[in-house]
Design an enzyme around this catalytic site. Structure first.
Site, mmCIF file in Angstrom:
data_model
loop_
_atom_site.group_PDB
_atom_site.id
_atom_site.type_symbol
_atom_site.label_atom_id
_atom_site.label_comp_id
_atom_site.label_asym_id
_atom_site.label_seq_id
_atom_site.Cartn_x
_atom_site.Cartn_y
_atom_site.Cartn_z
ATOM 1 N N VAL A 36 -0.412 -2.087 10.792
ATOM 2 C CA VAL A 36 0.002 -1.745 12.149
ATOM 3 C C VAL A 36 -0.717 -2.622 13.179
ATOM 4 C CG1 VAL A 36 0.676 0.633 11.623
ATOM 5 C CG2 VAL A 36 -1.698 0.142 12.274
ATOM 6 N N LYS B 80 -9.523 1.813 -1.910
ATOM 7 C CA LYS B 80 -9.773 1.193 -0.599
ATOM 8 C C LYS B 80 -11.151 1.572 -0.046
ATOM 9 C CE LYS B 80 -7.233 0.618 3.800
ATOM 10 N NZ LYS B 80 -5.973 1.054 4.478
ATOM 11 N N GLU C 15 0.856 -1.189 0.000
ATOM 12 C CA GLU C 15 0.000 0.000 0.000
ATOM 13 C C GLU C 15 0.896 1.243 0.000
ATOM 14 O OE1 GLU C 15 -2.086 0.071 3.712
ATOM 15 O OE2 GLU C 15 -3.575 1.563 3.102
ATOM 16 N N CYS D 76 -5.059 -3.540 2.806
ATOM 17 C CA CYS D 76 -4.810 -3.448 4.246
ATOM 18 C C CYS D 76 -6.055 -3.700 5.099
ATOM 19 C CB CYS D 76 -4.165 -2.091 4.543
ATOM 20 S SG CYS D 76 -3.164 -2.092 6.063
#
Lengths: 264, 264
Positions: B169, B109, B38, B142
């Site tokens: 993350v 996205k 990404e 993601c």
């Protein structure tokens, strides 16, 4: 609130024995919700549909449901338990729910695994959420885990906790339940069994235990062993499941893009 | 067929540098499909929407898409790569796909994570499956992983492989992708980044790497490190994804109980 599970190793076909052992374990415990394994009174590997039919019971009029109704009243709890259900001419792989005030409802397994398809009829009951007075509890059974829509539907219908009676043979399920919790922000209590059944020669089934309680944040509060009978009671905070935010900007349900999910 | 990913650690804002480094890595490799992370040309932590707008590029007319078009032609491959996209006045967190014959399409996205909502507009493109001539490839980016409907929709639309550019993350994603593969019987190639960005003081972001290729049986063919730049090419067998049976009696799509999944 307190939730608990029992991980058992039933003796195939000995309903009264398996039921009595379970009742004696529970009678000593205290929790607001107990989850028992799939087919906990009969065992799993039926030789054929006729055998399952013979060992199946009506819900709520059968021995198991009535015994659990008494038990739930005596120890002031709610119990979700998997049994073979006879309804008319059909046999279902079902789970019943009873509480301090009596019978609450049932769920018939929607996604049958492997040779269960030769034994049981696919479920006809909806994916339903029951209000125990303390929590909103949905039910799914074992292989239902493999279909994300099962837990998703229960969560969207308001489940705080998914009670998940199981007789697991597929290794991936315990970890996959973490994903189910994370994607829905629900608690999942999986009550599995241990032991090996080989009633059909050359087809031994090894059940993998690992009953567990997983939180909406994907934390495993407790995971049982792979081969021992166990019970466990744990404290959980339902607020965790009722808040679908994962940070100040993301809300797991409001962020869903239903406009994109439709298949043409 | 061969699939590969690159796990990078871009220098924030240095588009030409990050792009050149990526191109030099890919030019030495051979695979039928490469997945890049990404926002691989810009880095992740934009200070505000204006900064993202300045660093964003049109697709397919921008530098990155055109460079990758040339590269894909030269090394006869298909590339899926995440970049910041400028479309009219809006900025999207997008992924583009290019093949040996040129530009194939893009995906914006759908599920934006946390402060991405302050930077990007939510995607307007469908969850689409692109035919590369060798494989049917769907794209998700993601945090889309957290919503089971994303991978499900792509799988039901026929994806063999889901290309998954990421800047992860959240620690749970690599394991959750195993569930996504198992429930859909697809391959997933997650291309993540490593490194730390702290362009906003007190808000350091540590990216967790662990780019991986997971099979329809939930096997991790390879998982990269948590902190090193890496590339990897692996052989996969598409037949695994095209057969949705998990045993002689269960078919993951035919067993779906759509009659039960509807929310009233």
């Amino acid at each position: 609130m307190k939730v608990g599970f029992v991980q058992n190793n039933p003796l195939f076909g000995s309903i009264t024995n398996n039921l009595a052992r379970m009742a004696s374990v529970l009678a000593e415990q205290s929790a607001d919700l107990f989850v028992l394994p799939e087919l906990f009174t009969t065992g799993y590997q039926f030789l054929d549909r006729e055998e399952a039919c013979r060992l199946a019971e009506p819900i709520p009029d059968g021995l198991t449901t009535q015994t659990l109704v008494s038990l739930a009243r005596n120890i002031n709890t709610t119990i979700v338990a998997g049994i073979a259900e006879r309804e008319g001419d059909a046999v279902y792989n079902s789970a019943l729910m009873v509480g301090p005030k009596g019978y609450l409802g049932k769920y018939q397994k929607a996604h049958l695994f492997d040779s269960e398809k030769k034994i049981f009829a696919p479920g006809t009951t909806p994916l339903e959420v029951f209000d125990t007075g303390i929590a909103r509890v949905g039910i799914m059974i074992c292989f239902d885990w493999r279909f994300p829509e099962t837990a998703r539907t229960l969560a969207l219908k308001g489940a705080d906790i998914i009670a998940h009676p199981a007789n697991l043979v597929l290794e991936h399920c315990p970890e996959a339940m973490i994903t189910r919790c994370l994607e829905n922000r629900v608690f999942i209590v999986t009550a599995d069994r241990v032991g090996i059944e080989e009633r059909i020669e050359g087809q031994p089934l090894k059940f993998i235990g690992q009953s567990q309680v997983v939180t909406p944040d994907g934390d495993i509060l407790y995971r049982a062993s792979v081969d021992q009978e166990e019970f466990k009671v744990l404290e959980i905070d339902l607020h965790q499941a009722r808040d679908k935010r994962i940070n100040s900007l993301n809300h797991l349900f409001e962020d869903r893009r239903e406009d994109l999910y439709r298949i043409e």
